[in-house]
Design a protein around this motif. Structure first.
Motif, short mmCIF file in Angstrom:
data_model
loop_
_atom_site.label_atom_id
_atom_site.label_comp_id
_atom_site.label_asym_id
_atom_site.label_seq_id
_atom_site.Cartn_x
_atom_site.Cartn_y
_atom_site.Cartn_z
N ILE A 4 -20.76 32.56 64.24
CA ILE A 4 -20.24 32.84 63.80
C ILE A 4 -18.29 32.65 63.74
CG2 ILE A 4 -21.14 32.79 61.81
CD1 ILE A 4 -20.39 36.14 61.55
N PHE A 102 -15.41 31.56 61.30
CA PHE A 102 -15.69 32.02 60.32
C PHE A 102 -14.38 32.56 58.98
CE2 PHE A 102 -17.37 35.64 57.57
CZ PHE A 102 -17.85 35.14 56.22
N PHE A 103 -13.55 33.41 60.06
CA PHE A 103 -12.29 33.56 59.24
C PHE A 103 -11.45 32.64 59.12
CE2 PHE A 103 -13.26 37.61 61.72
CZ PHE A 103 -13.52 38.69 60.28
N LEU A 106 -13.05 30.49 56.06
CA LEU A 106 -12.32 31.42 54.50
C LEU A 106 -11.16 31.48 54.16
CD1 LEU A 106 -14.29 34.86 54.65
CD2 LEU A 106 -15.19 32.98 53.37
N TRP A 109 -10.74 27.38 53.01
CA TRP A 109 -11.09 27.98 52.20
C TRP A 109 -10.06 28.32 50.78
CZ3 TRP A 109 -14.95 25.06 49.05
CH2 TRP A 109 -15.19 26.25 48.45
N ILE A 442 -14.24 34.10 47.27
CA ILE A 442 -14.08 34.06 48.65
C ILE A 442 -15.38 34.24 49.28
CG2 ILE A 442 -13.65 35.89 51.29
CD1 ILE A 442 -10.85 33.93 50.69
N ALA A 443 -15.91 35.04 47.92
CA ALA A 443 -17.33 35.02 48.64
C ALA A 443 -18.34 33.75 48.32
CB ALA A 443 -17.84 35.91 47.63
N ALA A 446 -18.32 31.97 51.80
CA ALA A 446 -19.29 33.18 52.78
C ALA A 446 -20.04 31.46 52.44
CB ALA A 446 -18.52 34.29 52.42
N TYR A 449 -19.82 28.80 53.57
CA TYR A 449 -19.96 28.23 55.08
C TYR A 449 -21.18 28.39 55.69
CZ TYR A 449 -19.55 29.33 59.76
OH TYR A 449 -19.77 29.57 61.39
N PHE A 450 -21.92 28.73 55.18
CA PHE A 450 -23.64 29.80 55.21
C PHE A 450 -24.18 28.50 55.29
CE2 PHE A 450 -21.63 34.17 56.01
CZ PHE A 450 -22.14 33.97 57.61
N LYS A 454 -21.30 26.47 58.89
CA LYS A 454 -21.72 26.83 59.77
C LYS A 454 -22.98 26.01 61.01
CE LYS A 454 -24.30 30.35 61.85
NZ LYS A 454 -26.04 30.47 62.60
#
Length: 463
Positions: A4, A102-103, A106, A109, A442-443, A446, A449-450, A454
């Motif tokens: 990530i 990952f960052f 976010l 997003w 933001i949650a 995440a 993303y997962f 990803k």
């Protein structure tokens, strides 16, 4: 977990910038106009009055100075990145190369929400001026169709806000060159209108209206600085245009810093004249600039200002739609969002489907949410983006010291650290509900993303 934090190499980004997915048609003047077109709008024509009346008073000028300083620090970081890595995507792209996938996802997003909400907020302000303009001719827009249901004005839907977003969406989807030409003409008209307000209004300034200068104290000034940060979103919008600029290494820094200087001077001048004409307690209105001139009997010029505001805020909506589409285009091209979002129209070379999806979402939000709620959420997103780009420039200097750049931030790491700290400090003054909303968004990012990003990332496929 290491996957990530995988990064796109600078070499890969530079190679990507030579691709011909998007046409390189923008000049340095186009960039400055894009920035001014995005920055000068609701901040001057709407937010100034609300902030002066509720949290800053005449010290609104000081709030714009503080916000401008914070923006200048961040603008230096944007300028170096945009000349070093001339790839569309703004902070998302810069974060991908320095902090990892990952960052990057976010912040991308976060920026997607920021642009869409800003677009909706500006169209809401545009709607207020448009209805004020109609009233000047004795025409009254139906109350039920003139405001959002949560605004407390008895509305069902803000129809003018919905319509203007869809019209601008059609223009942006048609082509970049056509959109830029339209934007440049509208920006010139907007600057003429603002200068007309300053020249006319300065003769009616009463110094006693500036006293007390700071009625809400220093905390009110800082809160106001965080609120008017909403007005400075345009610098990020410029950074999304890198792949459509003819000479990005040279022109991007000039466009970013040049538009910042123009906009900051205009904001300070307008806020000083505005609070000098009208006692700050009377400025909590939807159209404060035209209201101020009507207040001193200049109704004809006030009508001219309303026309200018109606025209001028259109450029903000255009720039925000453009930036949002380019950001989601790049994220889709990287595999982090569904591929149809990066599909180009063969004739126009524009992300046609992506543009219309953005337009419909923005129109839906504009029709049913009020301006204050939108402005605070946008501010949070802007401050988060500016914080990350400041941190990322320090990492860029340390890990990639040989990357060529036509502009370099002075006194690294001091200036980037000051920029990040300034932005964090301003964000802490925003209402608690803004933080809660931001954390929820933001949650959600995440989770997306997962569950999707990803797995479908181009870097994942290559590995």
């Amino acid at each position: 977990m290491n996957s990530i934090f995988r990064k796109k190499t600078i070499e890969a980004l530079l190679a990507q910038s030579t691709q011909k997915d998007l046409k390189r048609t923008l000049s340095v003047l186009d960039l400055i106009f894009l920035g001014v077109g995005c920055v000068i709008g609701t901040g001057i024509f709407v937010i100034t009055g609300v902030v002066a009346a509720t949290s800053a008073g005449p010290a609104l000028t000081l709030s714009f100075v503080i916000a401008g300083i914070a923006c200048a620090l961040a603008a230096f970081c944007y300028a170096e990145f945009s000349s070093s890595v001339p790839v569309s995507g703004s902070v998302y792209t810069y974060t991908y190369a320095t902090l990892g996938e990952f960052f990057a996802f976010l912040i991308g997003w976060d920026l997607m929400l920021e642009y869409v909400l800003a677009m909706a907020a500006v169209s809401t302000g545009w709607s207020s001026y448009f209805q004020s303009f109609l009233t000047g001719f004795g025409l009254h827009f139906p109350t039920a169709l003139g405001s959002a249901p949560l605004s407390g004005q008895g509305g069902i839907v803000n129809l003018p806000a919905v319509i203007i977003i869809l019209l601008i969406t059609a223009l942006v989807s048609y082509g970049v060159k056509e959109s830029v030409r339209f934007n440049n003409v509208m920006v010139i008209l907007k600057i003429v209108v603002i200068l007309a307000f300053i020249v006319t209004g300065i003769g009616y300034v009463k110094p006693e209206n500036w006293s007390p200068f700071m009625p809400f104290g220093i905390s009110g000034v800082i809160t106001s600085a965080a609120t008017v940060f909403f007005a400075y979103l345009g610098f990020d919008a410029i950074a999304t245009a890198s792949e459509e600029v003819k000479r990005p290494q040279r022109d991007m820094p000039v466009g970013i810093i040049g538009s910042l200087v123009v906009c900051t001077v205009l904001y300070i001048a307008v806020s000083a004249v505005l609070t000098g004409i009208v006692p700050y307690t009377k400025l909590n209105v939807d159209a404060p600039v035209s209201f101020a001139l009507s207040f001193v009997g200049q109704d004809k010029i006030a009508g001219f200002i309303s026309v200018g505001a109606v025209i001028g805020m259109v450029t903000v909506i255009l720039a925000l739609i453009y930036a949002q589409v380019r950001l989601s285009f790049v994220m889709s091209r990287d595999g982090l969002l569904p591929k149809p979002l990066s599909r180009l129209n063969k004739k126009r070379q524009t992300p046609f489907l992506n543009t219309w999806i953005t337009g419909f979402i923005g129109a839906g939000i504009a029709g049913f949410l009020d301006l204050t709620t939108l402005a605070h959420l946008v501010n949070m997103g802007t401050l988060a983006a500016f914080t990350l780009v400041s941190i990322a420039i320090i990492i860029l200097r340390k890990k990639f010291p040989d990357v060529k750049s036509t502009f370099r931030v002075p006194f690294v790491p001091v200036v980037p650290l000051l920029s990040a700290l300034f932005c964090i400090y301003l964000s802490l003054s925003l209402p608690g509900i803004t933080w809660i909303s931001f954390i929820i968004w933001i949650a959600a990012g995440a989770v997306v993303y997962f569950l999707y990003g990803k797995k479908h990332s181009n870097l994942n496929v290559k590995s």
